[in-house]
Enzyme design. Sequence first.
Site, short mmCIF file in Angstrom:
data_model
loop_
_atom_site.label_atom_id
_atom_site.label_comp_id
_atom_site.label_asym_id
_atom_site.label_seq_id
_atom_site.Cartn_x
_atom_site.Cartn_y
_atom_site.Cartn_z
N SER A 64 12.81 16.04 -31.92
CA SER A 64 13.89 15.62 -31.02
C SER A 64 13.47 14.53 -30.05
CB SER A 64 14.38 16.83 -30.24
OG SER A 64 14.80 17.83 -31.13
N GLY A 65 12.27 13.98 -30.23
CA GLY A 65 11.82 12.91 -29.34
C GLY A 65 10.82 13.36 -28.29
N LYS A 118 3.09 20.68 -23.35
CA LYS A 118 4.06 20.50 -24.45
C LYS A 118 4.49 21.86 -24.97
CE LYS A 118 3.78 19.21 -29.38
NZ LYS A 118 4.75 18.20 -29.78
N HIS A 120 7.55 23.73 -27.92
CA HIS A 120 8.75 23.67 -28.75
C HIS A 120 9.46 25.03 -28.73
CE1 HIS A 120 8.26 19.69 -30.37
NE2 HIS A 120 7.10 19.95 -30.93
N ARG A 143 18.33 16.42 -29.38
CA ARG A 143 18.76 15.32 -30.26
C ARG A 143 19.85 15.83 -31.19
NH1 ARG A 143 14.61 12.30 -34.53
NH2 ARG A 143 15.84 10.41 -34.82
N SER A 151 14.82 14.56 -40.01
CA SER A 151 13.46 14.27 -39.55
C SER A 151 12.52 15.45 -39.83
CB SER A 151 13.49 13.96 -38.04
OG SER A 151 12.22 13.70 -37.55
N SER A 242 8.12 2.05 -26.36
CA SER A 242 9.02 1.64 -27.45
C SER A 242 8.47 2.19 -28.77
CB SER A 242 9.13 0.12 -27.51
OG SER A 242 7.94 -0.41 -28.07
N GLY A 267 12.92 6.52 -36.04
CA GLY A 267 13.20 6.41 -34.61
C GLY A 267 14.59 5.86 -34.32
S1 PPS Z 1 7.49 16.81 -33.04
O1 PPS Z 1 6.59 16.68 -34.23
O2 PPS Z 1 8.39 17.95 -33.21
O3 PPS Z 1 6.77 16.84 -31.79
O4 PPS Z 1 8.41 15.50 -33.10
P1 PPS Z 1 9.12 14.76 -31.87
O5 PPS Z 1 8.16 13.90 -31.20
O6 PPS Z 1 9.87 15.73 -31.02
O7 PPS Z 1 10.21 13.87 -32.64
C1 PPS Z 1 9.83 12.95 -33.66
C2 PPS Z 1 10.97 11.98 -33.85
O8 PPS Z 1 11.02 11.06 -32.73
C3 PPS Z 1 10.87 9.74 -33.20
N1 PPS Z 1 10.17 8.91 -32.20
C4 PPS Z 1 10.78 7.96 -31.46
N2 PPS Z 1 12.06 7.54 -31.42
C5 PPS Z 1 12.35 6.52 -30.56
N3 PPS Z 1 11.42 5.92 -29.78
C6 PPS Z 1 10.14 6.30 -29.79
N4 PPS Z 1 9.24 5.70 -29.01
C7 PPS Z 1 9.77 7.38 -30.66
N5 PPS Z 1 8.61 8.00 -30.94
C8 PPS Z 1 8.87 8.93 -31.88
C9 PPS Z 1 10.08 9.90 -34.48
O9 PPS Z 1 10.12 8.74 -35.28
C10 PPS Z 1 10.78 11.10 -35.09
O10 PPS Z 1 12.11 10.79 -35.56
P2 PPS Z 1 12.45 10.25 -37.03
O11 PPS Z 1 13.95 10.31 -37.12
O12 PPS Z 1 11.78 11.15 -38.01
O13 PPS Z 1 11.95 8.84 -37.09
#
Ligand code: PPS
Length: 302
Positions: A64-65, A118, A120, A143, A151, A242, A267
């Site tokens: 979820s980011g 951190k 979840h 998200r 994802s 970014s 992303g």
């Molecule tokens: S985890 O493994 O559960 O901790 O994953 P998490 O970090 O929560 O989420 C991973 C998704 O976030 C995207 N991501 C980003 N999106 C926008 N900007 C930035 N900087 C960014 N960094 C990570 C990442 O690509 C995963 O999404 P998807 O849709 O798979 O690309």
Amino acid sequence: MIDKYRDEVHGEVLQDIEIGEYGYKYRRLDGIIMPPYITPERYKLSRTIELRKGDICFTSYPKSGSTWLSQIIILLVNEGKTPEDKTLRNCVHWVASSWPYPRSREELDALPSPRIFKSHMPWHMSVGGDTSESPCKYIYIARNPKDVAVSYYYFESGKQWSGNYNGPWEHWLKWFLEGNVQRGDWFDHVLGWWKRRNDNNMLFLKYEDMKRDFENQLVRIATFLGYPLTEPVRDAVRDKSSFNYMKKNDFSNLHEIPELDSFFRKGQIGSWKDMFTTAQNEHFDSIYAERMNGTGLEFDFE
Ligand code: PPS
């Protein structure tokens, strides 16, 4: 490099590990499906760890980011810089997890503030016990669940910690909607934290708002945490959080964890459209409407 996940090492106890359809591996804690590296002892530690004023806990349902959010928090508390000789994942403490960076109570107690945690976990299993009695601040990021489901499918497929799960997308989607994937039901998770959104020590964010309205969301985060957002800090946080920067930069790209080599996938908002059939989308929408009805929480799906 961090050793690959292995049940024998990181599962800690193996008797309670279950294997479901298509090899999907998990254990249950408090009845919720969890990855095998979230172990009973570490979960207990995470619930009883003594949090301090100044500590920051960020939480999300997986995919979820949260890694993006952690980069922002690290930058904010370090005046726009990333700590030298460290990486993102060893700057944050994932207490319930035995892998990839296990922590002991002694190590955590010895760390200076602010410590960044951190998680979840759903709200009722959150780090440090009951958040309403905790001296620290909590940020939850949510998200839209269609992008999360996609994802998560890519993330879990073929991984050791999920038993090299090899189900087809339609199987994953069914399980996601039934709450049978690690961390359980998305609706329960998100709505459990949503209910706490007005607590003084809580900030609720949405991935889509971060994508669309980064500057204002950054102001919300900095104000909530009490860190000054000077112009240079604001610019540094924006640039260094970014997607492209994080994907390329060795502080943030998780290069030390080989299993996560495709972590920075897209992303984007709306990548679910590449996966959902029309029928799957209609089915999802009907469940979504039923579960979200009356909650006041809405998501952008594109
Ligand atoms: S985890 O493994 O559960 O901790 O994953 P998490 O970090 O929560 O989420 C991973 C998704 O976030 C995207 N991501 C980003 N999106 C926008 N900007 C930035 N900087 C960014 N960094 C990570 C990442 O690509 C995963 O999404 P998807 O849709 O798979 O690309």
